[in-house]
Scaffold this active site. Structure first.
Site, PDB file in Angstrom:
ATOM      1  N   GLU A   1      -6.529  12.938 -18.592  1.00 36.74           N
ATOM      2  CA  GLU A   1      -7.344  14.187 -18.392  1.00 36.74           C
ATOM      3  C   GLU A   1      -6.622  15.108 -17.885  1.00 36.74           C
ATOM      4  OE1 GLU A   1     -11.707  12.417 -17.372  1.00 36.74           O
ATOM      5  OE2 GLU A   1     -10.319  12.004 -15.831  1.00 36.74           O
TER       6      GLU A   1
HETATM    7  C1  ACM Z   1     -10.096   7.500 -17.078  1.00 33.89           C
HETATM    8  O1  ACM Z   1     -11.206   7.208 -17.130  1.00 33.89           O
HETATM    9  N1  ACM Z   1      -9.801   9.047 -16.800  1.00 33.89           N
HETATM   10  C2  ACM Z   1      -8.654   6.875 -17.397  1.00 33.89           C
END
Ligand code: ACM
Length: 685
Positions: free
Chosen positions: A313
């Site tokens: 992310e």
């Molecule tokens: C995640 O759930 N951002 C690895």
């Protein structure tokens, strides 16, 4: 009815039950084992547990074995000494090394004369003890072990549970009891998510501002506590893989050491849950000097050869909006095919390679989330897939070792069945046999935005046991979702005796919410509620921060309602029988009667509960759910009458029923009624 008829009916019933049991291969399975062993043969004899088992363990080079046996025997029979009963003989070859994926194979035999465990390594003994713990059967207040011959070994070497201790801090006691739960179902890797935007939860002696100023609550593990957890895990044959999530998810790092940041913004500890996309600066050498020192400290603390560096992310906004970093990307040809647009993925790959080199220097294998995958990523990096199965298969095809977590996200509040039917290597896997060997296993993941140290257990258990079975048991040994659910309650009860608080905490919260009122009506509602699924809880008009208490009705609602699930099973079987000759059988009549009782209870509950809900400001938001439960119950009672009398539903009835069900589908207070899908089915809509 003549007596002969009753007998015939009863005989037919017994035969049907027997055939079903035989079909499920459990005709003689007296104990509910989970995960199912590779090979089980039940005998007809039994070994009484009325006298304490006498341990026979001659040479035991692994100091973990004797205490593990003692813990088991104490739970099984109390601290009874001297042991005067049958012999529990344990033999193993050598000390198992979990971090080397050492053998966990064992054989466990119970005869009327005694118990014997044989294994090549001490790890196998620990796994055998977990199986033995699930064997006792209670009959007429007497406990016994059924005669059995078990040969067992895991399908996958890596069977993990991720616990996020960053969003909500999880004290050592919480981690320890979850390690006990893991050991009970043969999970063997604790993936400890230690850092995130909201906090850096481990003491750093080199960079102490990380743990002292990175979060608003200032909670963290001291290094002594980390050692304590490592020892506790090792004694149970469980490895601990730490995660230091970077380059994004690092607000806490940047708050503590602003020299790491990518832009000129000023940062305060982050107290929301949504992804920030804040990232440290991968273009400065000082960033790597910092990481080098941090890794020196942290890799020495954690003995496991794997080290998780996160990588998820990061949309690159911090980098793309900083002219200095854009210039760096252009100067280093980190651009897309058009030759102009800067490509943040290439910069992240550069960062990954630098981190990888720092970790390799210390003998560590790097793990990262599937976003880090790219053609230039060195093959030795392990990829953990969370965004879908594609990540797993793509990475294996590129030659990376892989872990599956997509499908095993416990925080999404999906059913145990949905995890259970997710297989890292399903029969239609696109991977070649050589690529399949790269699939190390998988991890259940418990992210903690909506789980504090109190709620955590009930969000992990018992569903993680279904993941554990998927990763341990051979495909051929498992027989579908219904069979899994048949055994899950027994595992849940076992976990409770091990100290997990997944049952007691929600019930205590209900009592708190009910206050001086009778808790029963609130419990009746809570039992059929589930928190909204996936990431919806972030988006339903209620603002959460790190300081928001998780003590509303939604937090007491089970992630998967067992009451609703059973209701669904009953509905399925009644609906399947409708219209056929069997539809009029006594079995169906009994099921209809059970349904009717349940529905009457739900219908009557609202009158009892509604005043409580309306008078209590913390419960008021749930009032519509109680109203809707009663309305659904009322229409289903009408439907049962239609089915029993062979009456067709009128168009007007159907239209109004549809309206009721549509209304009942709407969540309130981030919780939803878990019976609506089954209700639609029964209503014929
Ligand atoms: C995640 O759930 N951002 C690895």
């Amino acid at each position: 009815m003549r007596k002969a008829d009753i007998l015939t009916k009863k005989g037919a019933w017994l035969l049907a039950a027997f055939m079903l049991a035989a079909q499920l291969g459990m005709a003689q399975a007296p104990a509910a084992l989970m995960p199912l062993p590779a090979d089980v043969h039940w005998g007809k004899g039994r070994l009484s547990l009325s006298k304490p088992l006498k341990l026979q363990l001659d040479a035991s080079p692994d100091p973990a074995v004797r205490p593990a046996v003692r813990r088991l025997l104490t739970r099984l029979q109390g601290p009874a000494e001297p042991a005067t009963g049958p012999v529990l003989q344990i033999r193993y070859g050598r000390v198992g090394q979990p971090e080397k994926f050492d053998e966990e194979r064992y054989s466990l035999r119970v005869t009327p004369m005694g118990v014997s465990i044989d294994a090549p390594t001490s790890l196998g003994v620990l796994r055998a003890l977990a199986t033995l713990e699930q064997l006792p059967v209670l009959e007429k207040k007497q406990r016994y072990l059924p005669e059995v011959d078990i040969q067992d070994q895991p399908r996958f070497a890596w069977r993990g549970l991720l616990i996020d201790a960053a969003r909500h801090f999880m004290p050592v006691a919480v981690i320890k009891r979850n390690l006990d739960g893991m050991a009970a179902v043969k999970l063997n890797v604790l993936h400890w998510h230690l850092t995130d935007d909201q906090g850096f939860r481990i003491e750093s002696k080199v960079f102490p501002r990380l743990h002292t100023v990175g979060s608003t609550d200032g909670l963290y593990y001291t290094q002594a506590e980390v050692q304590e957890v490592l020892a506790y895990a090792a004694a149970r044959g469980i490895r601990v893989v730490p995660e230091f999530d970077m380059p994004s998810h690092t607000t806490s790092w940047i708050v503590a050491y602003p020299r790491l940041k990518s832009n000129d913004s000023t940062y305060a500890p982050y107290t929301s849950w949504r992804t920030t996309n804040v990232a440290i600066d991968p273009t400065r050498e000082s960033t790597y000097t910092f990481l080098d020192s941090l890794f020196t400290e942290m890799t020495a603390l954690f003995p496991d050869p794997y080290f998780h560096a996160g990588g998820d992310e990061n949309d690159g906004r911090n980098w793309r909006r900083t002219p200095r970093i854009v210039a760096y990307m252009q100067a280093n040809n980190m651009v897309k095919a058009d030759g102009k647009t800067v490509d943040k993925h290439q910069l992240q790959t550069y960062f990954n390679r630098r981190v990888l080199a720092l970790l390799q220097k210390r003998g560590k294998t790097m793990i990262g989330w599937d976003e880090i995958l790219g053609p230039d990523l060195p093959k030795e990096t392990v990829i953990q897939s969370w965004r879908g199965k594609k990540g797993l298969n793509d990475a294996a095809k590129l030659g990376h070792p892989v872990l599956l977590s997509s499908g095993y996200y416990l925080d999404l509040n999906l059913s145990a069945a949905s995890s259970y039917t997710t297989d890292p290597l399903p029969p239609d896997t696109p991977l070649t046999p050589a690529e399949q060997k790269l699939v190390l296993g998988g991890e259940a993941a418990m992210w903690a935005e909506f789980a504090d140290s109190t709620v955590l257990d009930s969000r992990i258990w018992p569903r993680a046991a279904a993941v554990a079975e998927r990763l341990w048991s051979p495909q051929a040994a498992t027989q579908g979702v219904a069979e899994m659910y048949r055994r899950l309650p027994a595992v849940s009860a076992e976990l409770e005796t091990l100290g997990l608080r997944h049952r007691i905490v929600p019930d205590r919260l209900l009592k708190q919410l009910a206050g001086s009122a009778n808790v029963a009506p609130l419990r009746t509602l809570a039992e059929v509620l589930e928190p909204v699924k996936e990431y919806k809880r972030h988006f339903q008009g209620y603002t959460y921060t790190t300081a928001t208490l998780l003590n509303r009705l939604v937090d007491a609602a089970p992630a998967e309602s067992e009451t609703a699930r059973r209701f669904g099973v009953l509905v399925d079987s009644v609906v399947a029988a409708t219209g056929s000759a069997a539809g009029r059988s006594s079995a169906t009549a009994r099921q209809v009667a059970t349904l009717r009782t349940q529905l009457l209870r739900w219908q009557a509950n609202d009158v009892l509960l509604q005043p409580q809900l309306l008078l209590n400001p913390t419960l008021r938001e749930y009032a519509p759910l109680s109203t809707n439960l009663a309305a659904v119950a009322k229409l289903l009672l009408e439907r049962l009458t239609q089915l029993q009398t062979g009456q067709a539903a009128s168009a007007a009835w159907q239209a109004s029923a549809k309206k009721v069900l549509d209304v009942a589908q709407a969540p309130a207070g981030q919780a939803e009624l878990a019976i609506v899908r089954a209700a639609r089915k029964l209503a014929g809509l």
